[in-house]
Motif scaffolding. Structure first.
Motif, mmCIF file in Angstrom:
data_model
loop_
_atom_site.group_PDB
_atom_site.id
_atom_site.type_symbol
_atom_site.label_atom_id
_atom_site.label_comp_id
_atom_site.label_asym_id
_atom_site.label_seq_id
_atom_site.Cartn_x
_atom_site.Cartn_y
_atom_site.Cartn_z
ATOM 1 N N SER A 100 1.075 -0.975 0.083
ATOM 2 C CA SER A 100 -0.236 -0.244 -0.146
ATOM 3 C C SER A 100 1.055 1.261 -0.199
ATOM 4 O O SER A 100 0.363 2.394 -0.284
ATOM 5 C CB SER A 100 -1.028 0.017 0.659
ATOM 6 N N GLY A 101 2.225 1.560 0.528
ATOM 7 C CA GLY A 101 3.357 2.319 0.675
ATOM 8 C C GLY A 101 3.183 2.913 1.877
ATOM 9 O O GLY A 101 3.652 3.418 2.577
ATOM 10 N N THR A 102 1.646 3.225 2.095
ATOM 11 C CA THR A 102 1.073 3.680 3.197
ATOM 12 C C THR A 102 0.100 3.311 3.167
ATOM 13 O O THR A 102 -0.625 1.478 3.984
ATOM 14 C CB THR A 102 0.260 5.074 2.683
ATOM 15 N N THR A 103 -0.787 3.855 4.561
ATOM 16 C CA THR A 103 -1.888 2.727 5.567
ATOM 17 C C THR A 103 -2.996 2.888 4.715
ATOM 18 O O THR A 103 -3.977 2.224 5.132
ATOM 19 C CB THR A 103 -2.091 3.225 6.870
ATOM 20 N N GLY A 104 -2.424 3.191 3.436
ATOM 21 C CA GLY A 104 -4.779 3.561 2.551
ATOM 22 C C GLY A 104 -4.930 2.620 2.677
ATOM 23 O O GLY A 104 -3.904 1.177 2.310
ATOM 24 N N SER A 105 -6.416 2.375 1.942
ATOM 25 C CA SER A 105 -7.532 1.419 2.038
ATOM 26 C C SER A 105 -6.744 0.086 0.712
ATOM 27 O O SER A 105 -6.958 -0.405 1.185
ATOM 28 C CB SER A 105 -8.885 1.719 2.188
ATOM 29 N N ARG A 106 -6.262 0.902 -0.466
ATOM 30 C CA ARG A 106 -5.752 0.776 -1.712
ATOM 31 C C ARG A 106 -4.522 -0.227 -1.300
ATOM 32 O O ARG A 106 -3.758 0.366 -1.134
ATOM 33 C CB ARG A 106 -5.482 1.566 -2.612
ATOM 34 N N SER A 107 -4.117 -1.701 -1.817
ATOM 35 C CA SER A 107 -3.433 -2.490 -1.893
ATOM 36 C C SER A 107 -2.558 -2.063 -3.173
ATOM 37 O O SER A 107 -4.030 -2.150 -4.022
ATOM 38 C CB SER A 107 -3.715 -3.837 -1.726
ATOM 39 N N LYS A 108 -1.694 -1.932 -3.568
ATOM 40 C CA LYS A 108 -1.098 -2.361 -5.219
ATOM 41 C C LYS A 108 -0.723 -3.900 -5.246
ATOM 42 O O LYS A 108 0.594 -4.290 -3.996
ATOM 43 C CB LYS A 108 0.140 -1.609 -4.802
ATOM 44 N N PHE A 109 -0.445 -4.249 -6.397
ATOM 45 C CA PHE A 109 0.289 -5.272 -6.274
ATOM 46 C C PHE A 109 1.028 -5.731 -7.882
ATOM 47 O O PHE A 109 0.876 -4.943 -8.771
ATOM 48 C CB PHE A 109 -1.304 -6.689 -6.596
ATOM 49 N N ILE A 110 2.267 -5.659 -7.427
ATOM 50 C CA ILE A 110 3.651 -5.001 -7.951
ATOM 51 C C ILE A 110 4.006 -7.145 -8.300
ATOM 52 O O ILE A 110 4.305 -8.111 -7.359
ATOM 53 C CB ILE A 110 4.690 -4.728 -7.262
ATOM 54 N N PRO A 111 3.944 -7.290 -9.835
ATOM 55 C CA PRO A 111 4.455 -8.378 -10.486
ATOM 56 C C PRO A 111 6.096 -8.393 -9.900
ATOM 57 O O PRO A 111 6.784 -7.696 -10.028
ATOM 58 C CB PRO A 111 4.423 -8.056 -11.865
ATOM 59 N N VAL A 112 6.119 -9.773 -9.597
ATOM 60 C CA VAL A 112 7.464 -10.055 -9.496
ATOM 61 C C VAL A 112 8.387 -11.285 -10.453
ATOM 62 O O VAL A 112 7.156 -12.507 -9.975
ATOM 63 C CB VAL A 112 8.002 -10.688 -7.957
ATOM 64 N N SER A 113 9.076 -10.797 -11.357
ATOM 65 C CA SER A 113 9.403 -12.082 -12.189
ATOM 66 C C SER A 113 10.435 -12.596 -11.728
ATOM 67 O O SER A 113 11.116 -12.675 -10.789
ATOM 68 C CB SER A 113 9.837 -11.857 -14.205
ATOM 69 N N ALA A 114 10.544 -13.639 -12.065
ATOM 70 C CA ALA A 114 12.015 -14.637 -12.409
ATOM 71 C C ALA A 114 12.827 -13.536 -12.193
ATOM 72 O O ALA A 114 13.876 -13.912 -11.119
ATOM 73 C CB ALA A 114 12.319 -15.563 -12.629
ATOM 74 N N GLU A 115 13.098 -12.974 -13.266
ATOM 75 C CA GLU A 115 14.199 -11.939 -13.205
ATOM 76 C C GLU A 115 14.420 -10.992 -12.797
ATOM 77 O O GLU A 115 15.940 -10.705 -11.979
ATOM 78 C CB GLU A 115 14.410 -11.866 -14.447
ATOM 79 N N ALA A 116 13.481 -10.510 -11.788
ATOM 80 C CA ALA A 116 13.788 -9.149 -10.634
ATOM 81 C C ALA A 116 13.487 -10.423 -9.027
ATOM 82 O O ALA A 116 14.202 -9.789 -8.741
ATOM 83 C CB ALA A 116 12.126 -9.137 -10.612
#
Length: 505
Positions: A100-116
């Motif tokens: 969320s980066g903060t305590t806000g209600s909206r969650s972010k979903f960040i892709p994590v590849s094998a390379e990452a």
């Protein structure tokens, strides 16, 4: 164990050559990486949409591919989360870092590849150790275990295969670590990945307090909670009575300055070292490479191509964007990244200032959305943290957490101010003296704030609430955000956070 320490120290010391390469050839390394990212992703749906096969230069890239916020990347990420592949990156993506980066209600979903995972996050961990052992060649780090404080993960039910997962970036990394690393860390994976934070702290304390721990990695706030619980269980006056071989804390996520005094009390040793990292859900960006410095070496060969938006351009509809070679020292920039997990010209939300360009070193200055500028004072997180640190040093106090927000003008004769809530580990003996030092330090650091405070012309002396211990933890728990990657927002230009906290006081 000494043979293992000698061997591991030698292994990690030899990695320094790779780091020195991008330090000496930063622009060449970034350009080569940029071309590789474009070539690799040209047959993805995103790559076809923006004609990656036609891109031969950064200028073309900047003209053809727009800058993206999370909301603008979200439709592509949502497709990935339902199991569709080759959308933004060609290799299979089954892990997502929830933030969320903060305590806000909206969650972010960040892709994590094998390379990452391999070429960014894990490489960052290896380079962190490389830089540490090169700075401290007599280290005994590998004679003991590393204690890691992380979050949790769960199955991504949007993908019907049940072979897709999301969670805190720390949990994603821990679950995917190679087996040899698992043997070198504590607590057990079962405990480290527990989701119920209060029970987890207790289990972690009981499982690790009899181990030979030589290092800790995690967020300062939660490390403090864990160390205090261990000292309570062991009836110890400091953590060296429990772990005499403790030598380094690898920390990140929040500025360490306000916590330094407290850690020196918890770990009273002149041989204790502190190394800052700049890693996030989106990638591993920087590592403190010099002793006794708060500058971070920008890591340029991790599959991340960097661009920057000068903060004076931030609110413009078509802001100026510059590559690494055009940055200037001391200016505040919003960070823009293109990654080997399929984020393209992505606004991460962090701001940095360059302290050096040979090699490129930065300081984290704050968040694009975390600031106070209600009266033209332009106070950023970096200002607030430095002012708090100075006030603590002057009054021999130490903090656990804080937040601040504006108090707006009321009526024609009203004056604005800043309202702070501060939770202390060691409170100041005189509260008014602390407030004075906080105000004066902020005036010294920020000329815009000083101008507004001049003769109380626009801003009056700040209002500070001295919170009881546990307030911020209670607030995070009430919002279902206790533990993991969640942290208290330092500053806000509106009163939503601070008003919620005030109701709990």
């Amino acid at each position: 164990m000494e043979m293992i320490n000698t061997f591991m120290t030698w292994i990690f010391r030899n990695r320094i050559g790779q780091i020195e390469n991008f330090m000496k050839n930063p622009i060449e390394v970034q350009h080569e990486l940029f071309l590789d990212l474009i070539h690799t992703a040209k047959k993805t749906r995103f790559g076809k949409s923006y004609h990656f096969d036609e891109i031969r230069s950064y200028h073309q890239f900047a003209n053809q591919v727009p800058v993206h916020t999370y909301e603008e990347m979200k439709p592509y990420i949502d497709r990935c989360m339902t199991g569709e592949q080759n959308v933004i990156w060609p290799t299979e993506i089954t892990w997502f870092s929830k933030s969320s980066g903060t305590t806000g209600s909206r969650s972010k979903f960040i892709p994590v590849s094998a390379e990452a995972l391999e070429d960014c996050h894990f490489k960052g961990g290896k380079d962190m150790l490389s830089l540490y052992v090169n700075n401290y060649p007599e280290t005994k780090l590998f004679n003991g275990k590393g204690l890691t404080i992380g979050g949790s993960y769960q199955v991504n039910h949007l993908d019907g295969t049940k072979n897709s997962y999301y969670g805190d970036v720390s949990a994603v990394l821990m679950q995917n670590l190679p087996m040899w690393v698992q043997f070198a860390r504590t607590p057990s994976l079962e405990v480290a990945l527990m989701s119920e934070w209060e029970a987890k702290i207790d289990r972690m304390a009981k499982e690790t307090m009899d181990e030979n721990v030589s290092s800790i990695a995690g967020v300062p706030t939660w490390a403090i909670v864990l160390l205090k619980r261990i000292m309570e269980l062991k009836k110890a006056s400091n953590i060296l009575e429990v772990w005499p071989n403790m030598e380094v804390f690898f920390h990140g996520a929040v500025a360490f300055g306000p916590y330094r005094k407290l850690f020196q009390e918890l770990i009273p040793s002149t041989k204790m070292h502190y190394l800052e990292t700049y890693n996030a859900s989106e990638g591993f960006f920087g590592i403190q490479d010099q002793k006794n410095s708060d500058e971070l070496l920008l890591m340029l060969d991790y599959g991340i191509f960097y661009e920057f938006i000068p903060m004076e351009e931030w609110d413009r509809e078509d802001p100026k964007v510059i590559p690494l070679e055009e940055v200037e020292l001391g200016k505040n920039y919003a960070l823009l990244i293109t990654t080997n997990a399929g984020l393209w010209r992505y606004k991460i939300g962090d701001t940095v200032k360059f302290t050096n360009t040979s090699p490129y070193r930065v300081k984290i200055s704050g968040r694009t959305k975390h600031f106070i500028n209600a009266f033209g004072e332009e106070v950023i997180v970096e200002n607030a943290e430095k002012a708090i640190e100075k006030a603590c040093m002057a009054t021999e106090s130490s903090i656990l957490n804080f937040t601040a927000a504006p108090v707006y003008f009321e009526g024609l004769e009203g004056k604005g101010t800043h309202e702070w809530i501060i939770e202390f580990q060691t409170p100041p003996k005189d509260r008014e003296t602390f407030i004075t030092h906080l105000d004066e330090s902020l005036r010294d650091i920020n000329s815009d704030y000083d101008a507004k405070r001049y003769k109380d012309i626009a801003l009056i002396r700040p209002k500070v609430h001295f919170a009881e211990n546990g307030l911020f933890e209670k607030w995070l728990k009430a919002k279902g955000k206790l533990g993991g990657q969640n942290k208290v927002p330092r500053l806000s230009n509106n009163r939503s956070y601070i008003d919620e906290l005030l109701t709990l006081m």
